[in-house]
Design an enzyme around this catalytic site. Structure first.
Site, PDB file in Angstrom:
ATOM      1  N   ASN A  80      -2.003   0.192   6.262  1.00  0.00           N
ATOM      2  CA  ASN A  80      -1.392  -0.840   7.380  1.00  0.00           C
ATOM      3  C   ASN A  80      -0.888  -1.577   6.583  1.00  0.00           C
ATOM      4  OD1 ASN A  80      -3.506  -1.162   5.906  1.00  0.00           O
ATOM      5  ND2 ASN A  80      -5.319  -3.285   7.082  1.00  0.00           N
TER       6      ASN A  80
ATOM      7  N   LYS B  24       0.817  -1.037   0.194  1.00  0.00           N
ATOM      8  CA  LYS B  24       0.555  -0.617   0.106  1.00  0.00           C
ATOM      9  C   LYS B  24       0.724   1.056  -0.351  1.00  0.00           C
ATOM     10  CE  LYS B  24      -4.296  -2.014   2.356  1.00  0.00           C
ATOM     11  NZ  LYS B  24      -4.684  -1.738   3.422  1.00  0.00           N
TER      12      LYS B  24
ATOM     13  N   TYR C 100     -12.231  -1.542  -3.765  1.00  0.00           N
ATOM     14  CA  TYR C 100     -12.816  -2.225  -2.660  1.00  0.00           C
ATOM     15  C   TYR C 100     -14.627  -1.802  -2.349  1.00  0.00           C
ATOM     16  CZ  TYR C 100      -8.796  -1.916  -0.291  1.00  0.00           C
ATOM     17  OH  TYR C 100      -6.509  -2.118   0.669  1.00  0.00           O
TER      18      TYR C 100
ATOM     19  N   THR D 168      -5.729  -6.491  10.859  1.00  0.00           N
ATOM     20  CA  THR D 168      -6.467  -5.210  10.214  1.00  0.00           C
ATOM     21  C   THR D 168      -5.684  -4.419  10.811  1.00  0.00           C
ATOM     22  OG1 THR D 168      -8.133  -6.442   8.805  1.00  0.00           O
ATOM     23  CG2 THR D 168      -8.117  -3.877   9.425  1.00  0.00           C
TER      24      THR D 168
ATOM     25  N   HIS E  86      -2.195  -5.078   1.646  1.00  0.00           N
ATOM     26  CA  HIS E  86      -3.698  -5.832   1.038  1.00  0.00           C
ATOM     27  C   HIS E  86      -3.243  -7.662   1.216  1.00  0.00           C
ATOM     28  CE1 HIS E  86      -7.221  -7.003  -0.270  1.00  0.00           C
ATOM     29  NE2 HIS E  86      -6.892  -8.188  -1.338  1.00  0.00           N
TER      30      HIS E  86
ATOM     31  N   GLU F 190      -9.525 -10.842  -7.355  1.00  0.00           N
ATOM     32  CA  GLU F 190      -8.533  -9.882  -7.796  1.00  0.00           C
ATOM     33  C   GLU F 190      -7.597 -10.033  -8.234  1.00  0.00           C
ATOM     34  OE1 GLU F 190      -9.636  -9.084  -3.153  1.00  0.00           O
ATOM     35  OE2 GLU F 190      -7.659  -9.609  -3.440  1.00  0.00           O
TER      36      GLU F 190
ATOM     37  N   ARG G 101       2.042  -6.147   9.246  1.00  0.00           N
ATOM     38  CA  ARG G 101       1.658  -4.730   9.859  1.00  0.00           C
ATOM     39  C   ARG G 101       1.639  -5.224  11.400  1.00  0.00           C
ATOM     40  NH1 ARG G 101      -4.034  -6.786   7.457  1.00  0.00           N
ATOM     41  NH2 ARG G 101      -4.464  -5.692   5.684  1.00  0.00           N
TER      42      ARG G 101
HETATM   43  P1  GDP Z   1      -7.942  -6.910   5.581  1.00  0.00           P
HETATM   44  O1  GDP Z   1      -8.693  -7.717   5.276  1.00  0.00           O
HETATM   45  O2  GDP Z   1      -7.122  -7.483   7.521  1.00  0.00           O
HETATM   46  O3  GDP Z   1      -7.628  -6.029   4.913  1.00  0.00           O
HETATM   47  O4  GDP Z   1      -9.508  -5.926   6.382  1.00  0.00           O
HETATM   48  P2  GDP Z   1     -10.561  -5.565   5.801  1.00  0.00           P
HETATM   49  O5  GDP Z   1     -11.710  -6.504   4.311  1.00  0.00           O
HETATM   50  O6  GDP Z   1     -11.816  -5.273   7.061  1.00  0.00           O
HETATM   51  O7  GDP Z   1     -10.355  -3.896   5.303  1.00  0.00           O
HETATM   52  C1  GDP Z   1     -10.111  -3.411   4.221  1.00  0.00           C
HETATM   53  C2  GDP Z   1      -8.645  -2.563   4.310  1.00  0.00           C
HETATM   54  O8  GDP Z   1      -9.807  -1.645   4.787  1.00  0.00           O
HETATM   55  C3  GDP Z   1      -7.957  -2.566   5.742  1.00  0.00           C
HETATM   56  O9  GDP Z   1      -6.410  -3.055   5.156  1.00  0.00           O
HETATM   57  C4  GDP Z   1      -7.748  -1.147   6.312  1.00  0.00           C
HETATM   58  O10 GDP Z   1      -6.747  -0.775   4.843  1.00  0.00           O
HETATM   59  C5  GDP Z   1      -9.075   0.019   5.888  1.00  0.00           C
HETATM   60  N1  GDP Z   1      -9.235  -0.625   7.217  1.00  0.00           N
HETATM   61  C6  GDP Z   1     -10.069  -1.328   7.288  1.00  0.00           C
HETATM   62  N2  GDP Z   1     -11.109  -0.789   8.988  1.00  0.00           N
HETATM   63  C7  GDP Z   1     -10.702   0.145   9.142  1.00  0.00           C
HETATM   64  C8  GDP Z   1     -10.737   1.098   9.884  1.00  0.00           C
HETATM   65  O11 GDP Z   1     -11.590   0.863  10.901  1.00  0.00           O
HETATM   66  N3  GDP Z   1     -10.626   2.323  10.107  1.00  0.00           N
HETATM   67  C9  GDP Z   1     -10.015   2.827   8.899  1.00  0.00           C
HETATM   68  N4  GDP Z   1      -9.849   4.087   8.409  1.00  0.00           N
HETATM   69  N5  GDP Z   1      -9.957   2.124   7.797  1.00  0.00           N
HETATM   70  C10 GDP Z   1     -10.436   0.940   7.658  1.00  0.00           C
END
Ligand code: GDP
Length: 140
Positions: free
Chosen positions: A114, A11, A51, A93, A117, A128, A104
């Site tokens: 973070n 990222k 997304y 995450t 992905h 993807e 992370r």
């Molecule tokens: P991942 O599969 O661990 O990447 O997590 P998710 O699919 O739930 O979320 C996608 C991405 O959205 C994450 O990797 C973060 O970059 C972002 N994200 C997730 N939760 C939050 C949150 O609560 N706040 C913010 N600002 N970004 C978030």
């Protein structure tokens, strides 16, 4: 049997801090092989599409803004049980919840910035990968 390919994004927080190599090293040390890789700047439309599953979440606009704020490196990773293997080395995450030694935990800035992905299922990995790569761009 679990598929042996997954999809990864390094990222913008990582490319900005010149951590492309550091992230890739951790992926490789986890038993994953980079079989396709390109550095690009996502358009807003691409980030929104990628997304789309999060479109209703409160952080969606911020996430799209972050993912378009600088270059990313999209990669196809190969290895035994690739999706799980990659998720394990990525960590949770929220870096505050991530285990020691994960990407992370070691490198991420925040729950949003973070660092990586990684696909969360074989089905999403296939979708993807196809979003960013033609079959002939993937070379083991
Ligand atoms: P991942 O599969 O661990 O990447 O997590 P998710 O699919 O739930 O979320 C996608 C991405 O959205 C994450 O990797 C973060 O970059 C972002 N994200 C997730 N939760 C939050 C949150 O609560 N706040 C913010 N600002 N970004 C978030």
């Amino acid at each position: 049997m679990a598929a042996n390919r997954t999809f990864s994004i390094i990222k913008p927080d990582a490319t900005r801090r010149n951590l492309t190599g550091a992230v890739t090293k951790m992926l490789e040390e986890a038993g994953l092989r980079v079989v396709a890789s390109k550095r690009l700047l996502l358009s807003t439309a691409q980030a929104e599409d990628f997304y789309a599953v999060h479109a209703e979440r409160p952080f969606y606009r911020d996430l799209v803004g972050f993912m378009t704020s600088g270059p990313v490196v999209v990669q196809v990773l190969e290895g035994d049980d690739a999706v799980r293997r990659n998720r394990d080395v990525m960590g949770a995450t929220n870096p505050a919840d991530a285990g020691a030694g994960t990407i992370r935990k070691e490198l991420a800035e925040s729950i949003e910035a973070n660092t990586v992905h990684g696909s969360d299922s074989d089905e999403n990995a296939a979708t993807e990968i196809a979003f960013f790569f033609q079959p002939d761009e993937i070379v083991g």
